[in-house]
Design an enzyme around this catalytic site. Sequence first.
Site, PDB file in Angstrom:
ATOM      1  CG  HIS A  76      -1.943  -1.035   1.243  1.00 24.88           C
ATOM      2  ND1 HIS A  76      -3.133  -0.926   0.567  1.00 24.88           N
ATOM      3  CD2 HIS A  76      -1.964  -2.253   1.859  1.00 24.88           C
ATOM      4  CE1 HIS A  76      -3.848  -2.023   0.767  1.00 24.88           C
ATOM      5  NE2 HIS A  76      -3.158  -2.835   1.536  1.00 24.88           N
ATOM      6  N   PRO A  77       0.452   2.272  -0.724  1.00 23.33           N
ATOM      7  CG  PRO A  77      -0.782   3.779  -2.033  1.00 23.33           C
ATOM      8  CD  PRO A  77      -0.670   2.319  -1.677  1.00 23.33           C
ATOM      9  CD  GLU A 105      -9.025   0.787  -1.833  1.00 23.93           C
ATOM     10  OE1 GLU A 105      -9.459  -0.272  -2.304  1.00 23.93           O
ATOM     11  OE2 GLU A 105      -7.872   0.906  -1.378  1.00 23.93           O
ATOM     12  CG  PHE A 112      -1.570   4.828   9.703  1.00 28.46           C
ATOM     13  CD1 PHE A 112      -1.984   4.355  10.940  1.00 28.46           C
ATOM     14  CD2 PHE A 112      -2.465   5.546   8.923  1.00 28.46           C
ATOM     15  CE1 PHE A 112      -3.273   4.591  11.390  1.00 28.46           C
ATOM     16  CE2 PHE A 112      -3.754   5.791   9.360  1.00 28.46           C
ATOM     17  CZ  PHE A 112      -4.153   5.316  10.605  1.00 28.46           C
ATOM     18  CB  ILE A 163      -6.595   3.534   8.020  1.00 24.15           C
ATOM     19  CG1 ILE A 163      -8.016   3.730   8.566  1.00 24.15           C
ATOM     20  CG2 ILE A 163      -6.252   4.619   7.018  1.00 24.15           C
ATOM     21  CD1 ILE A 163      -8.178   5.024   9.361  1.00 24.15           C
ATOM     22  CB  ALA A 193      -8.283   5.532   3.101  1.00 29.34           C
TER      23      ALA A 193
END
Length: 335
Positions: free
Chosen positions: A59-60, A85, A116, A118, A120
């Site tokens: 993930h970025p 997203e 991190f 999440i 989004a």
Amino acid sequence: MELGFEEKDFLACCGSTKFAKEMALASPFASLEEAVRAARDIWFNKVDVNAWLQAFSAHPPIGDSTPAPPHHRTSPTSAQWSKGEQSTAIATATGSTLQELSEWNARYREKFGFIFLICASGRTSDEILSELKNRYPNRPIIEFEIAAQEQMKITELRLAKLSSSKAKDTIDRYPAAVAKKVEEDRVSIIGGHLTVTSEATAVKTSQIPTRTRPPITTHVLDVSRGCPAAGIEVRLEMWKGTQPRPSFGETDIGGWIFQGSSTTDNDGRSGQLTSIVNVVDPGIYRISFNTGKYNPAGFFPYVSIVFEIRESQGKEHFHVPLLLSPFSFSTYRGS
């Protein structure tokens, strides 16, 4: 409609090669719900810690639009989904917010060793930054588990997108049936997620002699967007009319007594609708959602759900989720 995909398709949903291989072996699936059940089992029971870390690294960072390093680059499909997203976060970000997100992302990675993570979708940059700061004090083992849960949420949403792409391939032959099946599966996937949450809550509650939260709670999910519905006004009332119970079609003015109100948070959950008591008063309750204000273009100006708590159920926890779409809603009582 069977859902059969290749390993590369599942890799776009979750950046773990082990997960993608296991899903490809388990494919095809009879429905999206079956695919999600398999994904949860594989993710939480069959892959190892390295697989989790590999998926995280795909993930970025939130708010970072720069290309990922070559060894972290994912498929064009995954990159496109990530961009979508994070669209709400990017659209609501200011220069100072992006700078602060970048700084906190770096601080988080230095502490925990991974980015991190999440889900989004539908969240603003301020909401994400607030969540990042709230989770930063966690112990590494706790945060690792939270990140894995967030990865599963992302995976479920992406499996739904794969399902939709499959539906588009056959929509010309069976338009009505496919559309109905896709909608049913979208409700099932979110409902299943709520069931897991409710079961986990029930286990925790059984280990605690007294309540630590109100006995009546709710959770609203926007099925059309595939994300929690934040900012919905919720009102709880109890029946105190002259009749033992309200009747369909009869005037009930003055029969409902206000118990409490709240607004759903960023996770779609209600605040404190009632006091925290060990035993809830038996009776008939009505919980109402101001869906018209949340979505003025929607079909429902508001939604009310009436349910009964019996004498023997006073110590139970009553969770009333609402699955909301532009033209329909569904619910069930989770305990």
